[in-house]
Design an enzyme around this catalytic site. Structure first.
Site, PDB file in Angstrom:
ATOM      1  N   ASP A 170     126.802  24.163  88.128  1.00  0.00           N
ATOM      2  CA  ASP A 170     126.129  24.433  89.400  1.00  0.00           C
ATOM      3  C   ASP A 170     126.279  25.922  89.667  1.00  0.00           C
ATOM      4  OD1 ASP A 170     128.837  24.410  90.236  1.00  0.00           O
ATOM      5  OD2 ASP A 170     128.619  22.533  91.335  1.00  0.00           O
ATOM      6  N   GLU A 187     141.212  19.843  82.963  1.00  0.00           N
ATOM      7  CA  GLU A 187     141.866  20.890  83.762  1.00  0.00           C
ATOM      8  C   GLU A 187     143.387  20.971  83.592  1.00  0.00           C
ATOM      9  OE1 GLU A 187     140.452  20.405  87.787  1.00  0.00           O
ATOM     10  OE2 GLU A 187     138.373  20.361  87.132  1.00  0.00           O
ATOM     11  N   ASN A 223     138.145  19.390  78.827  1.00  0.00           N
ATOM     12  CA  ASN A 223     137.199  19.918  79.819  1.00  0.00           C
ATOM     13  C   ASN A 223     137.940  20.791  80.838  1.00  0.00           C
ATOM     14  OD1 ASN A 223     134.490  19.795  81.021  1.00  0.00           O
ATOM     15  ND2 ASN A 223     135.418  18.595  82.670  1.00  0.00           N
ATOM     16  N   HIS A 250     131.118  26.107  87.014  1.00  0.00           N
ATOM     17  CA  HIS A 250     130.849  26.192  88.455  1.00  0.00           C
ATOM     18  C   HIS A 250     130.758  27.688  88.758  1.00  0.00           C
ATOM     19  CE1 HIS A 250     131.482  21.948  89.006  1.00  0.00           C
ATOM     20  NE2 HIS A 250     132.667  22.017  88.421  1.00  0.00           N
ATOM     21  N   GLU A 302     129.547  20.679  83.957  1.00  0.00           N
ATOM     22  CA  GLU A 302     129.493  20.483  85.413  1.00  0.00           C
ATOM     23  C   GLU A 302     128.732  21.622  86.081  1.00  0.00           C
ATOM     24  OE1 GLU A 302     133.362  19.675  87.130  1.00  0.00           O
ATOM     25  OE2 GLU A 302     133.987  18.487  85.407  1.00  0.00           O
TER      26      GLU A 302
HETATM   27  O1  9MR Z   1     132.351  16.212  92.649  1.00  0.00           O
HETATM   28  C1  9MR Z   1     133.595  15.573  92.761  1.00  0.00           C
HETATM   29  C2  9MR Z   1     133.896  15.290  94.215  1.00  0.00           C
HETATM   30  O2  9MR Z   1     133.004  14.310  94.699  1.00  0.00           O
HETATM   31  C3  9MR Z   1     135.327  14.832  94.373  1.00  0.00           C
HETATM   32  O3  9MR Z   1     135.627  14.721  95.752  1.00  0.00           O
HETATM   33  C4  9MR Z   1     136.255  15.808  93.699  1.00  0.00           C
HETATM   34  C5  9MR Z   1     137.684  15.357  93.825  1.00  0.00           C
HETATM   35  O4  9MR Z   1     138.576  16.244  93.277  1.00  0.00           O
HETATM   36  O5  9MR Z   1     135.915  15.936  92.333  1.00  0.00           O
HETATM   37  C6  9MR Z   1     134.653  16.475  92.166  1.00  0.00           C
HETATM   38  O6  9MR Z   1     134.371  16.666  90.806  1.00  0.00           O
HETATM   39  C7  9MR Z   1     135.222  17.577  90.136  1.00  0.00           C
HETATM   40  C8  9MR Z   1     135.300  17.126  88.680  1.00  0.00           C
HETATM   41  O7  9MR Z   1     135.711  15.790  88.633  1.00  0.00           O
HETATM   42  C9  9MR Z   1     136.232  18.011  87.879  1.00  0.00           C
HETATM   43  N1  9MR Z   1     135.873  19.401  87.996  1.00  0.00           N
HETATM   44  C10 9MR Z   1     135.666  19.891  89.331  1.00  0.00           C
HETATM   45  C11 9MR Z   1     134.678  19.015  90.086  1.00  0.00           C
HETATM   46  C12 9MR Z   1     134.387  19.592  91.446  1.00  0.00           C
HETATM   47  O8  9MR Z   1     135.511  19.596  92.234  1.00  0.00           O
END
Ligand code: 9MR
Length: 460
Positions: free
Chosen positions: A268, A161, A203, A239, A266
């Site tokens: 969903d 990101e 990513n 997402h 990722e």
């Molecule tokens: O799913 C993850 C969640 O449990 C955490 O609290 C969060 C913290 O920022 O990160 C989430 O996963 C993220 C991933 O690492 C990067 N892309 C976005 C995902 C959803 O927020």
């Protein structure tokens, strides 16, 4: 003799064992039934189907049962991130990450590493650093974590990101970005040095169609390829709500054409068209030969970070949803084969997959070439490995002989002199230079047979 599904499976197993014993050729003959899990269904075309999981949930038998049964690639949802692995500077703790890794490896699954550098989920001590101090801490983090997991990770999200939303394709402002624009390539180089066998991915999210942000990333990948910065794959988080944009597959394909793998990392999908959306994403990946797999971001709806949106494939009780069935059906309907991908244990009734590796040609002394084939009745994908001799290469050509009736329909990371008969494959800019003893790969696909390609390599 009338072959039942069971006896066909047995025949396939026997030929696989025999072929393995012979060392050169692996033949997997089709079985009559469709695969019944996501991982097995994806493996039919050399792909994986994965999930992000949480170490703290592994004691939940419903959860772990689904994970072990359905998925053949695992991502740690949080446990391999910077704040989890290096809570104090140079104090590394791999407890959570190792639990996930071992859960996966002990059950025959591969692991996507997520994520080495990200502007979020940094430990407090790193958030307080800047300039060269932060840069060296960040690179040390990449080196240490990638070294700890060396040889065990299929692909790393090296940088996550780093591009902005709504900034015309530019970078996101962050403490890492303020250390200098080259922080991303420095991270990729450090990751490659630490674990040369892991695929290295960039990513991001909101990159699902052709838009300013995805184009910014596309330009970075193209630049990295042209300058030899090690990058192997791009992750599209996906997402989504209802489904992907109409140019989703086109976008995946344009990245693949740069010579990188693409992965859905990722996935969903919320919304009332969820099941259709999942099918559309799955079919798009299956249509792109370098789309090597799909990972969903969680197992049951109750495990999702998108609380209340129910965006996953299993309901909160662990039951399969309509979205699950639409993914499974799409995977079982088949698609392009991933070059060099996992051939899996099951293929469709009409397909015969043959993977052969031709030994390297004796070569001119400058270089050698070997070909790995994934072939079926009527077509093939050839992946050619070019290995430099003791002087290294600054340009190369590989000559192949196509059997009569065979036509090349596409190629990547090379430029071919024609589509039939004797074809000379030349390097492109980004794989011109190959260091002494190092290798690069290119590929082509075609219709017809693929016997006797006999690649030979020479410096150019
Ligand atoms: O799913 C993850 C969640 O449990 C955490 O609290 C969060 C913290 O920022 O990160 C989430 O996963 C993220 C991933 O690492 C990067 N892309 C976005 C995902 C959803 O927020």
């Amino acid at each position: 003799m009338k072959l039942t599904s069971r006896s066909v499976s047995l025949a396939a197993m026997v030929s696989t064992v025999l072929a393995s014993a012979l060392g050169a050729t692996l033949i997997v003959t089709g079985t009559a039934s469709a695969a019944t899990t996501l991982g097995a269904a994806a493996a039919q075309t050399g792909r994986y189907f994965g999930a992000a999981i949480a170490a703290g949930k592994l004691g939940d038998s419903t959860y772990t049962g689904i994970v072990n049964r359905e998925f053949n690639m695992i991502t740690a949802e949080n446990e391999m991130k910077w704040d989890a692995t290096e809570r104090g500077r140079n104090q590394f703790d791999y407890t959570g990450g190792d639990r996930i890794l071992n859960q996966a490896l002990n059950n025959g699954k591969r692991v996507r590493g997520h994520a080495l550098l990200w502007h979020q989920q940094q430990p407090g001590w790193a958030q307080g650093l800047s300039g060269s101090d932060l840069r060296s801490a960040a690179i040390n983090h990449v080196t240490q974590v990638a070294t700890h997991y060396k040889g065990k990770i299929y692909a790393w999200d090296v940088v996550n990101e780093a591009f902005a939303d709504g900034n015309g394709g530019g970078r996101r402002d962050s403490n890492l970005q303020r250390t200098g624009n080259d922080w991303i390539e420095a991270a990729f180089r450090a990751a490659r040095a630490a674990d040369p066998n892991a695929k290295l991915c960039y990513n991001d999210y909101n990159t699902d169609g052709v838009n300013a942000k995805s184009t910014g990333i596309y330009n970075m990948v193209r630049d990295f390829k042209s300058r030899g910065v090690p990058i192997d794959c791009v992750g599209f988080q996906s997402h989504l709500t209802n489904g992907p944009p109409g140019d989703y597959q086109t976008n995946l394909q344009r990245f693949a054409a740069l010579g990188v793998d693409v992965q859905i990392t990722e996935l969903d999908i919320a919304g009332s068209s969820q099941a259709n959306g999942y099918a559309t994403v799955t079919k798009a990946c299956l249509a792109v030969s370098r789309c090597t797999g799909i990972t969903v971001w969680g197992v049951r709806d109750s495990d999702s970070w998108r609380t209340g949106e129910n965006p996953l494939l299993f309901d909160s009780n662990g039951n399969k949803k309509a979205a699950y069935t639409s993914v499974l059906n799409a995977l079982n309907a088949g698609g392009t084969t991933v070059p060099g991908g996992d051939p899996g244990t099951t293929t469709t009734t009409t397909t015969t997959t043959t993977t052969t590796t031709t030994p390297p040609d004796p070569g001119s002394g400058d270089c050698t070439a070997s070909v790995s084939l994934n072939a079926w009745n009527g077509g093939f994908v050839a992946t050619v490995k070019v290995t430099a001799g003791s002087s290294g290469l600054n340009g190369w050509k590989v000559t192949t002989s196509l059997p009569s009736g065979t036509t090349v329909t596409g190629s990547w990371s090379t430029s071919g002199s024609g589509t039939t008969g004797t074809v000379v494959w030349s390097n492109v800019d980004y794989n011109r230079a190959v260091g002494a003893g190092q290798s690069t790969e290119f590929g082509f696909q075609g219709t017809g047979g693929s016997d006797g390609l006999s690649p030979t390599c020479a410096a150019a």
